[in-house]
Design an enzyme around this catalytic site. Structure first.
Site, PDB file in Angstrom:
ATOM      1  CB  CYS A 244     -18.701 -13.359 -28.851  1.00  0.00           C
ATOM      2  SG  CYS A 244     -19.358 -11.733 -29.236  1.00  0.00           S
ATOM      3  CG  HIS A 323     -24.038 -22.266 -19.846  1.00  0.00           C
ATOM      4  ND1 HIS A 323     -24.677 -21.246 -19.160  1.00  0.00           N
ATOM      5  CD2 HIS A 323     -24.658 -22.352 -21.046  1.00  0.00           C
ATOM      6  CE1 HIS A 323     -25.637 -20.747 -19.934  1.00  0.00           C
ATOM      7  NE2 HIS A 323     -25.636 -21.391 -21.085  1.00  0.00           N
ATOM      8  CG  HIS A 407       0.527 -20.125 -32.340  1.00  0.00           C
ATOM      9  ND1 HIS A 407       1.461 -19.147 -32.641  1.00  0.00           N
ATOM     10  CD2 HIS A 407       0.981 -21.272 -32.913  1.00  0.00           C
ATOM     11  CE1 HIS A 407       2.428 -19.682 -33.364  1.00  0.00           C
ATOM     12  NE2 HIS A 407       2.166 -20.962 -33.549  1.00  0.00           N
ATOM     13  CG  HIS A 411     -14.298 -12.779 -28.541  1.00  0.00           C
ATOM     14  ND1 HIS A 411     -14.644 -12.547 -29.857  1.00  0.00           N
ATOM     15  CD2 HIS A 411     -15.120 -12.008 -27.793  1.00  0.00           C
ATOM     16  CE1 HIS A 411     -15.641 -11.679 -29.892  1.00  0.00           C
ATOM     17  NE2 HIS A 411     -15.937 -11.339 -28.654  1.00  0.00           N
ATOM     18  CG  HIS A 440      -5.767  -1.715 -35.780  1.00  0.00           C
ATOM     19  ND1 HIS A 440      -5.473  -1.663 -37.136  1.00  0.00           N
ATOM     20  CD2 HIS A 440      -5.553  -0.456 -35.301  1.00  0.00           C
ATOM     21  CE1 HIS A 440      -5.091  -0.444 -37.454  1.00  0.00           C
ATOM     22  NE2 HIS A 440      -5.114   0.311 -36.360  1.00  0.00           N
ATOM     23  CG  ASN A 444     -16.709  -8.057 -31.202  1.00  0.00           C
ATOM     24  OD1 ASN A 444     -16.681  -9.191 -31.666  1.00  0.00           O
ATOM     25  ND2 ASN A 444     -17.276  -7.777 -30.039  1.00  0.00           N
TER      26      ASN A 444
END
Length: 511
Positions: A244, A323, A407, A411, A440, A444
């Site tokens: 993702c 990573h 802002h 994810h 909502h 995902n």
């Protein structure tokens, strides 16, 4: 794995966790590693020459501006008798300007972007999802109960989308159906992007596509080249298996390519494919993606042309990538494999949340020196030195990232991670509203979720010129990546926004 609470989905961090402290994100107040702070300051040191030259040039211009004609004439007479000084000063000035121009990175502008909104026929609510799961005959009663509990606590609403192959009984996953889903999402997002920007497909010089679990031959990027008849010398890249967080990785790759190739456009397409990756087994740690992952995708247009600054929405400021793959626990915490019955899925380690927290801590500690006000940096660094070098028993100072960003686009992998980030970063409910409402409304959508969140902020009319945005995503490997943008203009709600027909209904209360 826990048997009563949701875990994280296949390609990123997600999900619901129980009260076991070992399963929660670590408390950032307890430890911060000095070496990661050094990484952030290393970024600043690499630009030290630029930072020194700019004030020097400004100072010279100010002094020149204060001089009257008589002063300038006297200076000229003086320089006529000091040729060596003139030559040395000129050489230094030319050298400094040359170094500055050559080392200055090209600006990267986000001209516009598009988020794919699936057709109404692909919507699925809780009841229909559970009915199809039961009637498919693939799941045992305990597995069905487990999925039901996940859905109830997931934070997903009743209007998310699954691919057409999953609407059949029995489901019809196939290579052809997976290609159809990929085409529907990618082409839908790109068609909308071309319409919004007026960009001609043949003007694209760089194309980056990321999709973690579906990588056919020819590649997804080749499918786009064929569909839109892109030019023959286009530079294409196809990123797979990166989870993702791959959307930010794709942006970083496009940014690097734009530094090399001047005067061109780069398009980044981020998506995930569900059709061939639906799990039909009964291992609970592999059932989560079925409940959380939904259809979605985005297309982003980037440019390094100065002429595009006027119409661009944002300017890319920073990308920081972390990573943790060198650590075996991090590498295996999200791992694709077959279960005991030979059903393919993604297994999730019980250490997933702790690993995600460690990756996040590393990432934000590196990012901090780049974005935080100097006052926050000094407080943070002084506290760190006191604790690490002088062993003083004082409480660590956690910088206030609300001073660096207006802002936040976290994810939308699952409700629990959003909850934990809100708590550990000391954010307000409005700062995580975009993430919760995206989860909502669309579920995902993997690497594209951060763009649905940015679109939500715009649709609410909250994006003002000069505002800073922090996009942060997690992915298998294990990775945590951040992108920082600055708004170049006040952005208004677009009729092509995926939120255009429902933004007035949000925010809604989530369980």
């Amino acid at each position: 794995m826990g048997h009563t609470e949701p875990q994280a989905p296949a390609n990123g961090v997600s999900v619901q966790i129980n009260g076991n402290p070992s399963r929660r994100l670590p408390d950032f107040l307890q430890s911060v590693n000095l070496k990661y702070v050094k990484l952030g300051y290393h970024y600043l040191i690499t630009h030290l020459l630029t930072l020194l030259l700019i004030p020097l040039m400004v100072g010279i211009l100010v002094e020149v501006g204060r001089m009257n004609p008589q002063d300038i004439w006297q200076l000229w007479i003086h320089l006529q008798f000091n040729l060596v000084s003139v030559l040395v000063c000129s050489a230094v000035l030319v050298f400094g300007c040359t170094v500055y121009v050559m080392s200055r990175p090209r600006p990267v502008y986000l001209v516009d972007y598009s988020c794919y909104k699936p057709p109404e026929a692909l919507k699925v609510n809780y009841t229909r999802f559970m009915e199809h799961s039961q009637l498919s005959g693939n799941f045992s009663e305990p597995s069905l109960e487990f999925q039901k509990k996940i859905l109830e606590r997931s934070g997903l609403g009743e209007s998310t989308y699954v691919p057409s192959a999953m609407h059949y009984l029995p489901p019809r996953p196939s290579m052809a159906a997976a290609r159809e889903e990929a085409e529907q999402v990618m082409y839908g997002a790109l068609d909308n992007l071309f319409q919004k920007t007026g960009l001609k497909p043949k003007d694209i010089g760089i194309l980056v596509v990321n999709c973690s679990l579906f990588n056919p031959t020819p590649s997804l990027s080749a499918m786009i080249v064929n569909k839109y008849k892109l030019r023959g010398n286009i530079r294409t890249f196809n990123l797979g298996g990166m989870g993702c967080s791959a959307g930010v990785i794709a942006i970083d790759l496009a940014k690097d390519m734009l530094q090399v190739h001047g005067g061109t456009y780069a398009v980044v397409v981020s998506t995930e494919n569900i059709t061939q990756n639906w799990y039909f087994g009964n291992k609970k740690s592999m059932l989560i993606p079925n409940c959380l992952f939904r259809v979605g995708g985005s297309a982003v247009l980037l440019s390094n042309k100065n002429s595009d600054r006027r119409r661009a929405k944002y300017k890319l400021v920073h990308v920081v990538r972390t990573h943790k793959g060198a650590d075996d626990k991090a590498f295996y915490c999200v791992y694709q494999e077959q279960d005991e019955a030979g059903k393919l899925g993604v297994s999730l380690s019980k250490d997933l949340m702790a690993i995600a927290g460690g990756a996040l801590k590393t990432n934000i500690t590196t990012l901090g020196p780049l974005v935080l006000p100097i006052s926050e940096q000094l407080l943070f660094f002084a506290t760190l030195v006191a604790r690490k070098l002088f062993n003083m028993k004082i409480k660590p100072y956690i910088p206030d990232f609300k001073l660096a960003f207006e802002h936040f686009c976290i994810h939308a992998g699952g409700r629990a991670v959003i909850d934990e980030l809100e708590k550990n970063l000391q954010l307000l409910p409005i700062h995580v509203e975009a993430s919760r409402m995206t989860l909502h409304r669309f579920g995902n959508t993997s690497s594209s979720s951060i763009w649905y969140e940015l679109s939500y902020i715009e649709a609410k009319g909250r994006m003002r010129k000069g505002n800073r945005v922090w996009q942060i995503a997690f992915g298998s490997g294990f990775k945590c990546n951040s992108a920082v943008w600055q708004a170049l203009r006040t952005v208004k709600l677009s009729t092509e926004s995926p939120w255009a027909d429902c933004i007035d209904q949000y925010p809604v209360a989530t369980i």
